[in-house]
Each structure stands twice: as structure tokens, then as C-alpha cells.
Design a protein around this motif. Structure first.
Motif, mmCIF file in Angstrom:
data_model
loop_
_atom_site.group_PDB
_atom_site.id
_atom_site.type_symbol
_atom_site.label_atom_id
_atom_site.label_comp_id
_atom_site.label_asym_id
_atom_site.label_seq_id
_atom_site.Cartn_x
_atom_site.Cartn_y
_atom_site.Cartn_z
ATOM 1 N N TYR A 98 0.861 -1.174 0.000
ATOM 2 C CA TYR A 98 0.000 0.000 0.000
ATOM 3 C C TYR A 98 0.899 1.227 0.000
ATOM 4 C CZ TYR A 98 -3.581 -3.365 1.259
ATOM 5 O OH TYR A 98 -4.427 -4.437 1.253
ATOM 6 N N GLU A 99 0.280 2.412 -0.077
ATOM 7 C CA GLU A 99 1.088 3.625 -0.024
ATOM 8 C C GLU A 99 0.547 4.592 1.011
ATOM 9 O OE1 GLU A 99 1.144 5.012 -4.032
ATOM 10 O OE2 GLU A 99 -0.995 5.383 -4.074
ATOM 11 N N ASP A 100 1.408 5.532 1.402
ATOM 12 C CA ASP A 100 1.009 6.519 2.405
ATOM 13 C C ASP A 100 -0.103 7.402 1.844
ATOM 14 O OD1 ASP A 100 2.734 9.557 2.149
ATOM 15 O OD2 ASP A 100 2.775 8.016 0.607
ATOM 16 N N SER A 101 -0.672 8.239 2.663
ATOM 17 C CA SER A 101 -1.833 9.062 2.294
ATOM 18 C C SER A 101 -1.624 9.907 1.046
ATOM 19 C CB SER A 101 -2.195 10.009 3.439
ATOM 20 O OG SER A 101 -2.354 9.293 4.620
ATOM 21 N N PHE A 102 -0.374 10.344 0.804
ATOM 22 C CA PHE A 102 -0.123 11.242 -0.320
ATOM 23 C C PHE A 102 0.522 10.533 -1.508
ATOM 24 C CE2 PHE A 102 0.325 13.827 3.590
ATOM 25 C CZ PHE A 102 -0.873 14.509 3.478
ATOM 26 N N GLY A 103 0.698 9.233 -1.445
ATOM 27 C CA GLY A 103 1.316 8.509 -2.549
ATOM 28 C C GLY A 103 2.811 8.755 -2.664
ATOM 29 N N ASN A 104 3.438 9.234 -1.568
ATOM 30 C CA ASN A 104 4.874 9.545 -1.601
ATOM 31 C C ASN A 104 5.764 8.311 -1.531
ATOM 32 O OD1 ASN A 104 4.670 12.351 -1.772
ATOM 33 N ND2 ASN A 104 4.244 12.472 0.417
ATOM 34 N N TYR A 105 5.292 7.287 -0.874
ATOM 35 C CA TYR A 105 6.086 6.065 -0.745
ATOM 36 C C TYR A 105 5.156 4.882 -0.477
ATOM 37 C CZ TYR A 105 5.313 6.868 4.217
ATOM 38 O OH TYR A 105 4.710 7.084 5.435
ATOM 39 N N PRO A 106 5.596 3.690 -0.856
ATOM 40 C CA PRO A 106 4.811 2.494 -0.570
ATOM 41 C C PRO A 106 5.372 1.774 0.668
ATOM 42 C CG PRO A 106 6.460 1.950 -2.184
ATOM 43 C CD PRO A 106 6.676 3.391 -1.809
ATOM 44 N N TYR A 107 4.622 0.805 1.146
ATOM 45 C CA TYR A 107 5.116 -0.058 2.216
ATOM 46 C C TYR A 107 4.503 -1.441 2.045
ATOM 47 C CZ TYR A 107 0.651 1.272 4.372
ATOM 48 O OH TYR A 107 -0.681 1.502 4.613
ATOM 49 N N LEU A 108 5.250 -2.441 2.508
ATOM 50 C CA LEU A 108 4.779 -3.830 2.472
ATOM 51 C C LEU A 108 4.272 -4.224 3.839
ATOM 52 C CD1 LEU A 108 7.488 -5.947 0.574
ATOM 53 C CD2 LEU A 108 5.459 -4.864 -0.338
ATOM 54 N N ILE A 109 3.246 -5.057 3.853
ATOM 55 C CA ILE A 109 2.831 -5.711 5.094
ATOM 56 C C ILE A 109 2.697 -7.205 4.814
ATOM 57 C CG2 ILE A 109 1.700 -3.688 6.100
ATOM 58 C CD1 ILE A 109 -0.973 -4.791 5.272
ATOM 59 N N LYS A 110 2.793 -7.981 5.896
ATOM 60 C CA LYS A 110 2.741 -9.444 5.762
ATOM 61 C C LYS A 110 1.298 -9.898 5.619
ATOM 62 C CE LYS A 110 6.930 -10.653 8.286
ATOM 63 N NZ LYS A 110 7.461 -11.320 9.474
ATOM 64 N N GLU A 111 0.786 -9.744 4.422
ATOM 65 C CA GLU A 111 -0.573 -10.179 4.093
ATOM 66 C C GLU A 111 -0.457 -10.841 2.725
ATOM 67 O OE1 GLU A 111 -4.411 -10.676 5.201
ATOM 68 O OE2 GLU A 111 -2.979 -9.537 6.400
ATOM 69 N N PRO A 112 -0.728 -12.143 2.623
ATOM 70 C CA PRO A 112 -0.464 -12.864 1.366
ATOM 71 C C PRO A 112 -1.448 -12.536 0.246
ATOM 72 C CG PRO A 112 -1.454 -14.345 2.961
ATOM 73 C CD PRO A 112 -1.266 -13.025 3.661
#
Length: 197
Positions: A98-112
Motif C-alpha cells: 500500500y502507499e502513504d496518504s499522499f502517494g509519496n512512498y509504498p510499504y509492504l505488510i505481511k498479508e499474502p
């Protein structure tokens, strides 16, 4: 270059010596200095201060990046000089991006949910990984973990930055690849600001 490496290999780890320690017949001081700087970039030595270096412990790790550290993106400058780009890569396991509120960076979470696309880099200097930890806010904001990633050369174990304590944003669809799209970021910021009124 081989002769210089042999002289360096005779040193003890972390023994600091002046550049003048390297002696090669008919090779200028400037050429020796250029060679030493190349060996610094390769992770064989560390230049300590002007005119001094030390042999360091070999270091070799892989880093999978999926956001602003990718080639052509805002923060790639952190990697471009001291890391070797292996190429495009994807996670072997599935994650949610997913990405932060402003689309500045993404992040991964452990959800398959899906395999994530990014790039793989080889890192030869521990201080570079320390610098990226600081940039990513690890271990407070992101956690650096090892995962399997696949490139055209096969499967490697690589470090990746993951957000471990994160809820799935209900208003977003998970991403497979993160794009550097300025118009999209401006639209997200405008939407956010409109929501404040």
C-alpha cells in the motif's frame, strides 16, 4: 590492481595505514589513489580520512527495493554509487503493498495478497546498509527482514523493509508495482486537502 590487492591482503583487519603504504614500481601516486578509491567502492577497504585506509571484513548482502530507492526514483541516489544493481525482481512469497496518504512512498505488510515487483541490489559495505536503515526509519517505522526474491539470475535471500504493525487501508487496493507518478501524487494531495474543508 592485483598487486595492490595482494598488498592489502597482507594487512590485518582494521589496521589503518597511509596510502603511501602501497608501493608499485612505475605507477603514480594519483593512479594508486584512484585504485584505492575503487577498492573502497568494492568494499575491500574503507578510506578513513584523507590519505589513510584500512582493510575491512568482507560484507555482501542483497537488498530488495520496491519504492523510492528504485532506479529513476527520488531516493535512488542512496544506492547508485555503492550498490550494484542486479536487475528487476519480484518477491517469491506474497505480500500486500500500500502507499502513504499522499502517494509519496509504498510499504509492504505481511498479508499474502500478491507478489510484489521491485529491484535487487548487491551491497558490499555495511555502512551503506546502516545508512539505508536510518533513511527507512528502521527498526521503529520499518523492520528490515530477509525474504526470497527472484530475478533473471535465480532466487536470492535479500533484505527488505516491511511494516509489521499496520492495518490494511480499506480505501486502497493493494499494489503489485509502485510507479513514480507525479500527477497521481498531486491528485492525492488535492483530494486530501479537499477533505479538510
Amino acid at each position: 590492481m592485483d598487486k595492490i590487492e595482494r598488498q592489502i591482503n597482507s594487512l590485518a583487519i582494521d589496521e589503518i595505514v597511509p596510502f603511501s603504504y602501497i608501493k608499485l614500481k612505475d605507477v603514480s601516486k594519483d593512479t594508486i589513489r584512484k585504485y584505492l578509491h575503487r577498492l573502497h567502492e568494492r568494499g575491500l577497504i574503507s578510506i578513513e580520512k584523507r590519505g589513510y585506509f584500512k582493510k575491512i571484513e568482507p560484507f555482501n548482502e542483497f537488498l530488495f527495493v520496491y519504492g523510492s530507492l528504485k532506479k529513476g526514483f527520488d531516493n535512488h541516489k542512496l544506492l547508485e554509487k555503492y550498490a550494484k544493481r542486479i536487475g528487476k525482481a519480484s518477491t517469491v512469497g506474497k505480500f500486500a503493498m500500500y502507499e502513504d496518504s499522499f502517494g509519496n512512498y509504498p510499504y509492504l505488510i505481511k498479508e499474502p495478497i500478491t507478489k510484489v515487483m521491485g529491484e535487487l541490489y548487491e551491497i558490499k559495505r555495511k555502512e551503506l546498509l546502516d545508512k539505508i536503515d536510518e533513511f527507512e526509519g528502521a527498526p521503529e517505522y520499518y523492520q528490515r527482514k530477509k525474504i526470497k526474491v527472484k530475478t533473471h539470475k535465480g532466487v536470492n535471500l535479500a533484505f527488505v523493509y516491511i511494516r509489521e504493525i499496520e492495518e490494511i487501508p480499506k480505501e486502497q487496493k493493494p499494489l503489485k508495482i509502485w510507479e513514480n507518478n507525479t500527477d497521481y501524487k498531486v491528485h492525492k494531495l488535492d483530494s486530501f486537502l479537499a477533505g479538510l474543508h
